[in-house]
Design a protein around this motif. Structure first.
Motif, PDB file in Angstrom:
ATOM      1  N   ASN A   1       0.845  -1.213   0.000  1.00  0.00           N
ATOM      2  CA  ASN A   1       0.000   0.000   0.000  1.00  0.00           C
ATOM      3  C   ASN A   1       0.872   1.251   0.000  1.00  0.00           C
ATOM      4  N   MET A   2       1.913   1.234   0.816  1.00  0.00           N
ATOM      5  CA  MET A   2       2.818   2.392   0.848  1.00  0.00           C
ATOM      6  C   MET A   2       3.591   2.475  -0.474  1.00  0.00           C
ATOM      7  N   GLN A   3       3.864   1.288  -1.078  1.00  0.00           N
ATOM      8  CA  GLN A   3       4.556   1.298  -2.372  1.00  0.00           C
ATOM      9  C   GLN A   3       3.687   1.988  -3.424  1.00  0.00           C
ATOM     10  N   LEU A   4       2.376   1.737  -3.330  1.00  0.00           N
ATOM     11  CA  LEU A   4       1.454   2.417  -4.249  1.00  0.00           C
ATOM     12  C   LEU A   4       1.505   3.924  -4.016  1.00  0.00           C
ATOM     13  N   ALA A   5       1.593   4.310  -2.737  1.00  0.00           N
ATOM     14  CA  ALA A   5       1.694   5.739  -2.405  1.00  0.00           C
ATOM     15  C   ALA A   5       2.991   6.313  -2.989  1.00  0.00           C
ATOM     16  N   LEU A   6       4.066   5.552  -2.860  1.00  0.00           N
ATOM     17  CA  LEU A   6       5.358   6.019  -3.394  1.00  0.00           C
ATOM     18  C   LEU A   6       5.312   6.113  -4.924  1.00  0.00           C
ATOM     19  N   ASN A   7       4.654   5.135  -5.542  1.00  0.00           N
ATOM     20  CA  ASN A   7       4.516   5.160  -7.008  1.00  0.00           C
ATOM     21  C   ASN A   7       3.723   6.395  -7.440  1.00  0.00           C
TER      22      ASN A   7
ATOM     23  N   GLU B   1       2.846 -10.021  -0.200  1.00  0.00           N
ATOM     24  CA  GLU B   1       2.298 -10.911  -1.235  1.00  0.00           C
ATOM     25  C   GLU B   1       2.038 -10.189  -2.544  1.00  0.00           C
ATOM     26  N   ASP B   2       1.765  -8.904  -2.437  1.00  0.00           N
ATOM     27  CA  ASP B   2       1.458  -8.142  -3.655  1.00  0.00           C
ATOM     28  C   ASP B   2       2.727  -7.439  -4.132  1.00  0.00           C
ATOM     29  N   MET B   3       3.325  -7.959  -5.171  1.00  0.00           N
ATOM     30  CA  MET B   3       4.580  -7.392  -5.670  1.00  0.00           C
ATOM     31  C   MET B   3       4.348  -6.412  -6.830  1.00  0.00           C
ATOM     32  N   LYS B   4       3.131  -6.335  -7.279  1.00  0.00           N
ATOM     33  CA  LYS B   4       2.885  -5.510  -8.465  1.00  0.00           C
ATOM     34  C   LYS B   4       3.248  -4.037  -8.259  1.00  0.00           C
ATOM     35  N   PRO B   5       2.930  -3.442  -7.134  1.00  0.00           N
ATOM     36  CA  PRO B   5       3.300  -2.024  -6.970  1.00  0.00           C
ATOM     37  C   PRO B   5       4.792  -1.773  -7.171  1.00  0.00           C
ATOM     38  N   ILE B   6       5.622  -2.605  -6.589  1.00  0.00           N
ATOM     39  CA  ILE B   6       7.073  -2.362  -6.719  1.00  0.00           C
ATOM     40  C   ILE B   6       7.543  -2.723  -8.132  1.00  0.00           C
ATOM     41  N   LEU B   7       6.910  -3.721  -8.757  1.00  0.00           N
ATOM     42  CA  LEU B   7       7.287  -4.077 -10.127  1.00  0.00           C
ATOM     43  C   LEU B   7       6.881  -2.948 -11.089  1.00  0.00           C
ATOM     44  N   GLU B   8       5.743  -2.326 -10.812  1.00  0.00           N
ATOM     45  CA  GLU B   8       5.311  -1.187 -11.636  1.00  0.00           C
ATOM     46  C   GLU B   8       6.280  -0.019 -11.472  1.00  0.00           C
ATOM     47  N   ALA B   9       6.755   0.169 -10.244  1.00  0.00           N
ATOM     48  CA  ALA B   9       7.722   1.246  -9.996  1.00  0.00           C
ATOM     49  C   ALA B   9       8.996   1.004 -10.810  1.00  0.00           C
ATOM     50  N   ILE B  10       9.357  -0.243 -10.922  1.00  0.00           N
ATOM     51  CA  ILE B  10      10.579  -0.589 -11.677  1.00  0.00           C
ATOM     52  C   ILE B  10      10.369  -0.328 -13.171  1.00  0.00           C
TER      53      ILE B  10
END
Lengths: 435, 424
Positions: free
Chosen positions: A210-216, B235-244
């Motif tokens: 969730n925080m990664q989405l915020a960072l994105n 479990e949800d890796m999509k956010p970080i993969l999208e960032a990449i």
């Protein structure tokens, strides 16, 4: 056999008084030993049992207190983390964190007491071998306090009023929003709202994606700010600076959560490692009580066996002493009595006392004297009888002579005698004449 | 026998007994008693008592297959020396350090609770060592790992790592070399100039290797366009993969464990733009269970793993292992762990002093000194020499490509596309 004979010989040499003294002394000694054995065994059992049960109960009590202390400490720890968002950090620290610390201090003190108790008492080997576990229990308790202290510090950094990262993130979000609103660009505010929404999701769920989405979204926002042509360089720089600060705090929160999570994980691992030890110690202490009771039962059994054996020995010794008395004294006294009766009945045989007269003791002497006396009596009696017989014969002769004299001295006898003589003369004369 | 004769015989017996006792007392007091002069103390082992050696491995959790196999490698090393040292049986004391710093702390406390433990073979993961080593070092113990690779535990570029502690050794390589090898492969062999890294937050191994890769890639003039973290359990890796994808990266290096690594590979197929990004992980992920988990999704991914030993001794070890435990060796560091155990056992044998009464004395500093000075020990992985930071491993790596899941992990490890060694 030879030994028995020697013993028999030695016994024979002893005086009856000595024999009586030894026999009754032995009996008395045996009775005293039996009584003392019983008394000592029972005293030892009682003392050992009391001691073992006391120590075991004490160990059990201390272990249970330690276990309860750690559980209380964990309860206060959980209370702290649940309550501080509502009651405030300082109040929570005062009411729960400090209570947890003092519980752990008590557990540490109890662990030391337990170590001393086990080291200085006669507990089971299984319990003594738990020293390593106690060392671990002690160090784990100390580490627990240290970890909890660190967790409290991290929680303060995360959620402390005004200075905590969460409060700072909220304030920074307001500053960023204010800066974005000055751009009058709804897309930027929309992106901010989206970012803020993901951040709040994170704060609610503590799920990093969730925080990664915020960072994105923040990166998307940064791109939009960079591309916004309505912003001056100064305004752009100010907004980006606010965004960077926001992101820094967001990352700080992520790191703090990881650290706090790490401490919680450590608590769980510690509990997983320490709980079985506390349980095993309780079981061992309980086994120690059972063992003490078994020990009592065992000692009681031993004491009973000992007493029964002593009793059997006493009976056996009594029978032996009786047998010895019978063989050695009573039977011989009977022999003497029979001999006396025989003497009386005039059928005494001195050889019947031959086995007895060889003895060196009082009975031997008595038998010897008796035999001698009996022999002398017999001799005298025989002599007397002879004298009586002789006397009787003499008396009979005298009586006969007297009777003869009484007859011969009479006139009638004299007349008869004269007549007989006269007859004899006549007969002789007649015969001579015939020749 | 007269009483006088008995008396004289008893007197003679008493005199002999007293004389014998005096001789024993005098000879024992005259025999040189061992006096421990070791700077950090000695472990005294009474006659008949065991020499205690700790095994600290991940014995539960997702990494337990590796930890269990490494424990068995230690047992094999013990079997090889007959189970005894100087006639004392060797007892292995196990502690589960759960492949985490927290697990390492607790396991470390468990080990130091027993003052008779001389050394430890472990840990499986670098994070465990990071947690445990402070306690072990303070207690005077040594620990030799066959699988820790984080530079922070020893040193990188001759600079002590932040988690360096005296008494720590490893036969595994240093990720300072592995990160460099991975960056060299990405930049020079594949020709990728923009790279991204995903590491596990607060994981010593993952962060250590990731950081070295970043530094090495930048040093090679590559551009690190993204550096992100995931948490264990995500479990949800999509956010970080999208960032990449958004970062413009051409290459992703993700030295992580299962199950997070599986999810990265699987979910990368669902993220638009990832079809052009090359994925590369490391030995921490390339396990049989990973291959079974990702299957075709893993095709085209790369892995940097330690080079497999090739010697008759190694083959004999593998055969003996399979015969004893009836399982294939699919882990990377079983030979390293076997060597770690052998080195420790030999070191104990070398420094132990046997007292006149049979008591064994082992100087803790003497043991450390022996290991720090170890040179050219012939192990299964090759000639092992330790440096002043405790690094004893060999920097020989192979990059392999996952082309076909049906060949299994051994088949993939044999599909070598690049070899790297610091040896000349």
């Amino acid at each position: 056999m030879i030994r028995l004979r020697i013993i028999q010989h030695l016994i024979n040499r002893l005086s009856i008084t000595t024999k009586f003294l030894i026999a009754f002394g032995a009996l008395l000694g045996l009775i005293i030993i039996t009584a003392l054995t019983g008394f000592i065994a029972l005293s030892a059992v009682e003392k050992k049992a009391d001691e073992a049960i006391d120590i075991s109960n004490e160990i059990q009590r201390v272990v249970l207190e330690m276990d309860a202390g750690l559980k209380n400490a964990r309860r206060f720890e959980r209370e702290f983390f649940i309550r501080y968002p509502t009651v405030g950090f300082e109040v929570a620290r005062e009411n729960y964190a400090n209570a947890s610390y003092s519980q752990v201090d008590e557990v540490i003190a109890l662990s030391e007491t337990l170590k001393g108790l086990i080291a200085n008492s006669n507990v089971s080997v299984a319990l003594q071998e738990r020293n390593v576990d106690l060392n671990f229990f002690l160090s784990a308790a100390a580490r627990y306090k240290e970890t909890f202290n660190e967790a409290v510090g991290l929680a303060e950094q995360l959620a402390g009023k005004d200075t905590g990262a969460e409060d700072r993130l909220e304030k920074q979000a307001e500053l960023l929003l204010d800066a974005l609103e000055t751009t009058h660009d709804p897309d930027l505010v929309l992106l901010f709202r989206e970012m803020q929404s993901h951040s709040k999701d994170y704060l609610l769920t503590r799920q990093r994606p969730n925080m990664q989405l915020a960072l994105n979204t923040a990166e998307e926002l940064r791109g939009a700010i960079q591309n916004n042509e309505n912003l001056s360089e100064v305004e752009r720089s100010l907004v980006v600076s606010n965004l960077d600060s926001y992101l820094n705090i967001a990352n700080e929160i992520l790191n703090l959560d990881v650290e706090i999570h790490s401490r919680f994980a450590e608590f769980d691992i510690q509990v997983g490692a320490v709980d079985p030890i506390a349980k095993e110690l309780v079981v061992l202490a309980s086994e120690q009580v059972h063992s003490a009771r078994d020990q009592i039962a065992e000692t009681n059994r031993s004491a009973t066996i000992l007493l029964i054996v002593s009793l059997i020995l006493s009976v056996a010794l009594s029978i032996s002493v009786g047998y010895l008395f019978h063989n050695d004294i009573t039977a011989n006294v009977i022999k003497l009595t029979v001999a006396a009766a025989d003497v009386e009945a005039d059928k005494f045989e001195p050889s019947s006392l031959d086995g007895l007269v060889g003895r060196k003791d009082d009975l031997g002497q008595l038998a010897r004297v008796f035999q001698k006396m009996a022999r002398e009596v017999r001799l005298r009696e025989e002599k007397l009888k002879q004298q009586v017989t002789e006397l009787k014969i003499a008396l009979d002769e005298t009586r006969q002579k007297k009777k003869v004299a009484e007859i011969t001295d009479t006139q009638y006898f004299k007349d008869l005698q004269n007549e007989a003589d006269a007859l004899r003369n006549i007969v002789a004369d007649t015969m001579d004449k015939q020749e | 026998m007269t009483s006088k004769t008995v008396h004289s015989k008893l007197s003679l017996l008493a005199t002999m007994l007293i004389s014998f006792t005096l001789i024993i007392v005098l000879t024992s007091s005259c025999a040189p008693k061992f006096e421990c002069r070791d700077a950090i103390g000695c472990v005294d082992i009474a006659p008949g008592k065991p020499i205690k050696v700790g095994i600290m491995q991940a014995l539960s959790g997702s990494v337990s297959p590796s930890g269990t196999r490494y424990s068995r490698s230690v047992e094999m090393a013990l079997d090889a020396i007959g189970g005894t040292i100087h006639d004392h049986p060797v007892e292995l004391v196990r502690a589960d350090s759960q492949c985490s710093k927290e697990g390492g702390i607790t396991a470390g406390l468990q080990i130091v609770a027993d003052p008779q433990i001389i050394g430890v073979i472990g840990t499986t993961c670098s994070s465990e060592a990071r947690g445990a080593m402070a306690y072990l070092s303070d207690a005077g113990l040594v620990m030799i790992s066959g699988s820790n690779t984080s530079p922070s535990l020893t040193a990188a570029n001759q600079v002590k790592g932040e988690d360096f502690h005296p008494g720590y050794f490893r036969t595994a390589h240093n990720d300072a070399d592995q990160g460099l090898a991975a960056a060299t492969f990405a930049f020079q062999e594949l020709g990728k100039s923009k790279a991204a890294v995903i590491v596990v937050a607060a994981d010593s191994y993952s962060q250590g290797l990731g950081n070295v890769f970043e530094q090495a890639f930048a040093d090679l003039s590559g551009e690190m366009v993204y550096s992100g973290e995931i948490n264990k359990g995500d479990e949800d890796m999509k956010p970080i993969l999208e960032a990449i994808v958004n970062s413009g990266a051409e290459f992703l290096f993700f030295p992580v464990f299962q199950p997070e690594g599986d999810l990265i590979v699987l979910q990368s197929k669902e993220v638009s733009g990832f079809e052009n990004i090359i994925l590369m992980s490391a030995d921490s992920l390339l396990l049989g269970s990973f291959v079974e988990s990702v299957m075709d999704a893993g095709v085209g991914t790369f892995y940097i793993v330690p080079d497999k030993p090739s010697s008759e001794e190694y083959d004999a070890f593998v055969d003996a292992y399979i015969a004893k435990y009836n399982e294939e060796l699919t882990t990377n560091f079983h030979a390293h762990t076997y060597d770690a155990a052998t080195i420790l056992l030999k070191a104990i044998e070398a420094v132990a002093v046997k007292d006149s009464d049979g008591t064994l004395h082992i100087g803790r500093q003497a043991l450390r000194d022996y290991l720090y000075n170890l040179q050219g020990f012939e192990g299964l992985i090759g000639a092992i020499s330790c440096n002043e930071f405790g690094d004893c491993g060999l920097a020989k790596f192979r990059v392999v490509r996952f082309d076909d899941p049906s060949v299994g992990v051994d088949g993939i490890k044999s599909n070598i596309v690049y070899l790297y060694s610091t040896e000349k």
